[in-house]
Design a protein around this motif. Structure first.
Motif, PDB file in Angstrom:
ATOM      1  N   SER A  13       0.817  -1.209   0.000  1.00 22.94           N
ATOM      2  CA  SER A  13       0.000   0.000   0.000  1.00 22.94           C
ATOM      3  C   SER A  13       0.851   1.259   0.000  1.00 22.94           C
ATOM      4  N   TYR A  14       1.989   1.191   0.640  1.00 25.68           N
ATOM      5  CA  TYR A  14       2.843   2.358   0.803  1.00 25.68           C
ATOM      6  C   TYR A  14       4.271   2.033   0.406  1.00 25.68           C
ATOM      7  N   GLU A  15       4.993   3.075   0.065  1.00 25.41           N
ATOM      8  CA  GLU A  15       6.405   2.947  -0.274  1.00 25.41           C
ATOM      9  C   GLU A  15       7.188   3.816   0.697  1.00 25.41           C
ATOM     10  N   TYR A  16       8.350   3.330   1.122  1.00 24.14           N
ATOM     11  CA  TYR A  16       9.216   4.093   2.019  1.00 24.14           C
ATOM     12  C   TYR A  16      10.597   4.136   1.409  1.00 24.14           C
ATOM     13  N   MET A  17      11.164   5.324   1.307  1.00 26.86           N
ATOM     14  CA  MET A  17      12.509   5.479   0.763  1.00 26.86           C
ATOM     15  C   MET A  17      13.443   5.987   1.844  1.00 26.86           C
ATOM     16  N   SER A  18      14.688   5.523   1.789  1.00 27.63           N
ATOM     17  CA  SER A  18      15.669   5.894   2.797  1.00 27.63           C
ATOM     18  C   SER A  18      17.046   5.963   2.176  1.00 27.63           C
ATOM     19  N   ASP A  19      17.903   6.801   2.725  1.00 23.82           N
ATOM     20  CA  ASP A  19      19.299   6.815   2.299  1.00 23.82           C
ATOM     21  C   ASP A  19      20.174   6.053   3.298  1.00 23.82           C
ATOM     22  N   ASP A  20      19.541   5.416   4.283  1.00 23.26           N
ATOM     23  CA  ASP A  20      20.250   4.642   5.301  1.00 23.26           C
ATOM     24  C   ASP A  20      20.219   3.160   4.927  1.00 23.26           C
ATOM     25  N   ASP A  32       3.909  -5.284   6.421  1.00 23.79           N
ATOM     26  CA  ASP A  32       4.902  -6.286   6.066  1.00 23.79           C
ATOM     27  C   ASP A  32       5.712  -5.719   4.914  1.00 23.79           C
ATOM     28  N   TRP A  33       6.895  -5.218   5.204  1.00 22.93           N
ATOM     29  CA  TRP A  33       7.696  -4.485   4.233  1.00 22.93           C
ATOM     30  C   TRP A  33       8.672  -5.396   3.503  1.00 22.93           C
ATOM     31  N   ASN A  34       8.784  -5.190   2.191  1.00 27.87           N
ATOM     32  CA  ASN A  34       9.723  -5.930   1.348  1.00 27.87           C
ATOM     33  C   ASN A  34      10.666  -4.935   0.696  1.00 27.87           C
ATOM     34  N   GLN A  35      11.955  -5.219   0.776  1.00 25.37           N
ATOM     35  CA  GLN A  35      12.943  -4.310   0.197  1.00 25.37           C
ATOM     36  C   GLN A  35      12.969  -4.476  -1.319  1.00 25.37           C
ATOM     37  N   LEU A  36      12.947  -3.349  -2.019  1.00 26.17           N
ATOM     38  CA  LEU A  36      13.030  -3.352  -3.472  1.00 26.17           C
ATOM     39  C   LEU A  36      14.489  -3.392  -3.893  1.00 26.17           C
ATOM     40  N   GLN A  37      14.766  -4.034  -4.999  1.00 33.22           N
ATOM     41  CA  GLN A  37      16.131  -4.130  -5.508  1.00 33.22           C
ATOM     42  C   GLN A  37      16.405  -2.957  -6.433  1.00 33.22           C
ATOM     43  N   LEU A  38      17.484  -2.247  -6.181  1.00 34.92           N
ATOM     44  CA  LEU A  38      17.892  -1.128  -7.017  1.00 34.92           C
ATOM     45  C   LEU A  38      18.580  -1.657  -8.263  1.00 34.92           C
ATOM     46  N   VAL A  39      18.098  -1.237  -9.410  1.00 40.83           N
ATOM     47  CA  VAL A  39      18.700  -1.622 -10.687  1.00 40.83           C
ATOM     48  C   VAL A  39      19.034  -0.335 -11.426  1.00 40.83           C
ATOM     49  N   ARG A  40      20.314  -0.132 -11.654  1.00 45.57           N
ATOM     50  CA  ARG A  40      20.745   1.067 -12.370  1.00 45.57           C
ATOM     51  C   ARG A  40      20.878   0.737 -13.854  1.00 45.57           C
TER      52      ARG A  40
END
Length: 50
Positions: A13-20, A32-40
């Motif tokens: 439902s929600y997205e959370y972004m962090s630089d940590d 229940d949060w799932n980490q997204l994979q960063l793809v450059r």
């Protein structure tokens, strides 16, 4: 993602972004949060013709 933000989490439902890189919203935020994979994107090679 915004520049400087390499870590994002999604709970359906929600997205959370962090630089940590050590932050994990599980246990700190509801859901229940799932980490997204960063793809450059890869730079195009000169031989690709684009």
């Amino acid at each position: 993602m915004p520049a400087g933000t390499d870590h994002a989490w999604l709970n359906g439902s929600y997205e959370y972004m962090s630089d940590d890189p050590n932050f994990n919203p599980n246990g700190q935020l509801n859901g229940d949060w799932n980490q997204l994979q960063l793809v450059r994107p890869q730079p195009l090679s000169p031989s690709s013709g684009r």
